[in-house]
Design a protein around this motif. Structure first.
Motif, PDB file in Angstrom:
ATOM      1  N   ARG A  43     -22.674  -7.070  -4.888  1.00 21.29           N
ATOM      2  CA  ARG A  43     -22.932  -6.426  -4.051  1.00 21.29           C
ATOM      3  C   ARG A  43     -22.669  -6.747  -2.523  1.00 21.29           C
ATOM      4  O   ARG A  43     -22.043  -6.218  -1.780  1.00 21.29           O
ATOM      5  N   THR A  44     -23.132  -8.017  -2.231  1.00 21.18           N
ATOM      6  CA  THR A  44     -22.975  -8.925  -1.678  1.00 21.18           C
ATOM      7  C   THR A  44     -22.031  -9.276  -1.124  1.00 21.18           C
ATOM      8  O   THR A  44     -21.350  -9.355  -0.152  1.00 21.18           O
ATOM      9  N   SER A  45     -21.676  -9.934  -2.341  1.00 19.16           N
ATOM     10  CA  SER A  45     -20.000 -10.738  -2.626  1.00 19.16           C
ATOM     11  C   SER A  45     -19.117  -9.966  -1.973  1.00 19.16           C
ATOM     12  O   SER A  45     -17.947 -10.074  -1.127  1.00 19.16           O
ATOM     13  N   LEU A  46     -18.816  -9.128  -2.129  1.00 20.56           N
ATOM     14  CA  LEU A  46     -17.940  -7.679  -2.150  1.00 20.56           C
ATOM     15  C   LEU A  46     -18.316  -6.688  -0.365  1.00 20.56           C
ATOM     16  O   LEU A  46     -17.237  -6.827   0.029  1.00 20.56           O
ATOM     17  N   GLU A  47     -19.237  -7.282  -0.057  1.00 15.17           N
ATOM     18  CA  GLU A  47     -19.509  -6.822   1.297  1.00 15.17           C
ATOM     19  C   GLU A  47     -18.868  -8.164   2.212  1.00 15.17           C
ATOM     20  O   GLU A  47     -18.016  -7.663   3.350  1.00 15.17           O
ATOM     21  N   THR A  55     -29.563  -6.265 -12.439  1.00 17.02           N
ATOM     22  CA  THR A  55     -30.973  -5.433 -11.192  1.00 17.02           C
ATOM     23  C   THR A  55     -29.810  -7.127 -10.140  1.00 17.02           C
ATOM     24  O   THR A  55     -29.689  -6.608  -8.881  1.00 17.02           O
ATOM     25  N   ARG A  56     -30.357  -8.418 -10.472  1.00 13.56           N
ATOM     26  CA  ARG A  56     -30.658  -9.232  -9.591  1.00 13.56           C
ATOM     27  C   ARG A  56     -28.329  -9.608  -9.691  1.00 13.56           C
ATOM     28  O   ARG A  56     -28.048  -9.939  -8.156  1.00 13.56           O
ATOM     29  N   VAL A  68     -15.501 -14.399   3.751  1.00  9.31           N
ATOM     30  CA  VAL A  68     -14.436 -14.959   3.202  1.00  9.31           C
ATOM     31  C   VAL A  68     -13.530 -15.718   2.816  1.00  9.31           C
ATOM     32  O   VAL A  68     -12.838 -15.342   2.687  1.00  9.31           O
ATOM     33  N   PHE A  69     -13.644 -16.750   2.328  1.00 10.43           N
ATOM     34  CA  PHE A  69     -12.200 -17.816   2.253  1.00 10.43           C
ATOM     35  C   PHE A  69     -12.501 -17.502   0.645  1.00 10.43           C
ATOM     36  O   PHE A  69     -12.689 -18.348   0.187  1.00 10.43           O
ATOM     37  N   LEU A  70     -10.667 -16.938   0.433  1.00  9.09           N
ATOM     38  CA  LEU A  70     -10.236 -16.894  -0.734  1.00  9.09           C
ATOM     39  C   LEU A  70      -9.796 -17.720  -1.768  1.00  9.09           C
ATOM     40  O   LEU A  70      -8.483 -18.418  -0.580  1.00  9.09           O
ATOM     41  N   MET A  71     -10.296 -18.589  -2.509  1.00  6.37           N
ATOM     42  CA  MET A  71      -9.700 -19.659  -2.955  1.00  6.37           C
ATOM     43  C   MET A  71      -8.703 -18.912  -2.986  1.00  6.37           C
ATOM     44  O   MET A  71      -7.223 -20.328  -3.311  1.00  6.37           O
ATOM     45  N   PHE A  72      -7.043 -18.207  -3.857  1.00 13.16           N
ATOM     46  CA  PHE A  72      -6.862 -17.902  -4.150  1.00 13.16           C
ATOM     47  C   PHE A  72      -6.303 -16.471  -3.887  1.00 13.16           C
ATOM     48  O   PHE A  72      -6.876 -15.473  -4.453  1.00 13.16           O
ATOM     49  N   PRO A  73      -5.616 -16.779  -3.479  1.00 10.98           N
ATOM     50  CA  PRO A  73      -5.277 -15.498  -2.356  1.00 10.98           C
ATOM     51  C   PRO A  73      -4.402 -14.796  -3.175  1.00 10.98           C
ATOM     52  O   PRO A  73      -3.270 -16.005  -3.863  1.00 10.98           O
ATOM     53  N   ALA A  74      -4.215 -13.556  -2.161  1.00 15.71           N
ATOM     54  CA  ALA A  74      -3.369 -12.667  -3.259  1.00 15.71           C
ATOM     55  C   ALA A  74      -1.414 -13.019  -2.715  1.00 15.71           C
ATOM     56  O   ALA A  74      -1.480 -12.920  -1.873  1.00 15.71           O
ATOM     57  N   THR A  75      -1.064 -12.950  -4.392  1.00 16.83           N
ATOM     58  CA  THR A  75       0.345 -12.951  -3.674  1.00 16.83           C
ATOM     59  C   THR A  75       0.874 -12.101  -4.146  1.00 16.83           C
ATOM     60  O   THR A  75       0.134 -10.739  -4.843  1.00 16.83           O
ATOM     61  N   ARG A  76       2.170 -11.682  -4.228  1.00 21.54           N
ATOM     62  CA  ARG A  76       3.098 -10.716  -4.118  1.00 21.54           C
ATOM     63  C   ARG A  76       3.320 -10.919  -5.671  1.00 21.54           C
ATOM     64  O   ARG A  76       3.605 -11.479  -6.345  1.00 21.54           O
ATOM     65  N   SER A  77       3.807  -9.657  -6.075  1.00 21.95           N
ATOM     66  CA  SER A  77       3.822  -9.971  -7.610  1.00 21.95           C
ATOM     67  C   SER A  77       5.865  -9.028  -7.586  1.00 21.95           C
ATOM     68  O   SER A  77       5.965  -9.326  -6.951  1.00 21.95           O
ATOM     69  N   ARG A  78       5.738  -9.725  -8.931  1.00 21.87           N
ATOM     70  CA  ARG A  78       7.340  -9.311  -9.033  1.00 21.87           C
ATOM     71  C   ARG A  78       7.466  -8.023  -8.853  1.00 21.87           C
ATOM     72  O   ARG A  78       8.637  -7.536  -8.447  1.00 21.87           O
ATOM     73  N   PHE A  79       6.488  -7.403  -8.562  1.00 20.85           N
ATOM     74  CA  PHE A  79       7.140  -5.892  -8.679  1.00 20.85           C
ATOM     75  C   PHE A  79       7.632  -5.436  -6.587  1.00 20.85           C
ATOM     76  O   PHE A  79       7.826  -4.790  -6.624  1.00 20.85           O
ATOM     77  N   ASP A  80       7.089  -6.060  -5.771  1.00 21.54           N
ATOM     78  CA  ASP A  80       7.274  -6.263  -4.445  1.00 21.54           C
ATOM     79  C   ASP A  80       8.106  -6.434  -4.037  1.00 21.54           C
ATOM     80  O   ASP A  80       8.293  -6.536  -3.035  1.00 21.54           O
ATOM     81  N   ALA A  81       9.195  -6.846  -5.173  1.00 22.10           N
ATOM     82  CA  ALA A  81      10.166  -8.640  -4.296  1.00 22.10           C
ATOM     83  C   ALA A  81      11.121  -7.516  -3.446  1.00 22.10           C
ATOM     84  O   ALA A  81      11.901  -6.094  -4.550  1.00 22.10           O
ATOM     85  N   GLY A  82      11.847  -7.742  -2.698  1.00 21.50           N
ATOM     86  CA  GLY A  82      12.753  -7.160  -1.681  1.00 21.50           C
ATOM     87  C   GLY A  82      12.067  -5.888  -1.267  1.00 21.50           C
ATOM     88  O   GLY A  82      13.363  -5.488  -0.651  1.00 21.50           O
ATOM     89  N   ARG A  83      10.720  -6.330  -0.902  1.00 26.65           N
ATOM     90  CA  ARG A  83      10.037  -5.070  -0.103  1.00 26.65           C
ATOM     91  C   ARG A  83       9.775  -5.975   1.187  1.00 26.65           C
ATOM     92  O   ARG A  83       9.335  -4.783   1.884  1.00 26.65           O
TER      93      ARG A  83
END
Length: 65
Positions: free
Chosen positions: A37-41, A30-31, A48-63
């Motif tokens: 939920r709070t973190s997701l919101e 429960t806790r 929230v500052f993300l320590m590891f920001p999203a990066t492009r994957s190899r599938f995004d190459a050339g887009r």
């Protein structure tokens, strides 16, 4: 006693636990649910500052950028 769980396998799983242990597990989940939920919101709101920001994957190459 506790109501019968919706999934039959849960009865077997919880048969090894005492009532006190099940209470602790229930409280913990429960806790954690509230905390997640709070973190997701906060993440969805951009507060929230993300320590590891999203990066492009190899599938995004050339887009583009």
């Amino acid at each position: 006693m506790f109501p019968e769980p919706a999934h039959p396998g849960l009865s077997e799983l919880f048969a090894d636990y005492t009532s006190d242990e099940i209470d602790v597990l229930s409280d913990w989940f429960t806790r954690v649910t509230v905390a997640m939920r709070t973190s997701l919101e906060e993440i969805q709101a951009g507060n929230v500052f993300l320590m590891f920001p999203a990066t492009r994957s190899r599938f995004d190459a050339g887009r583009g950028p």
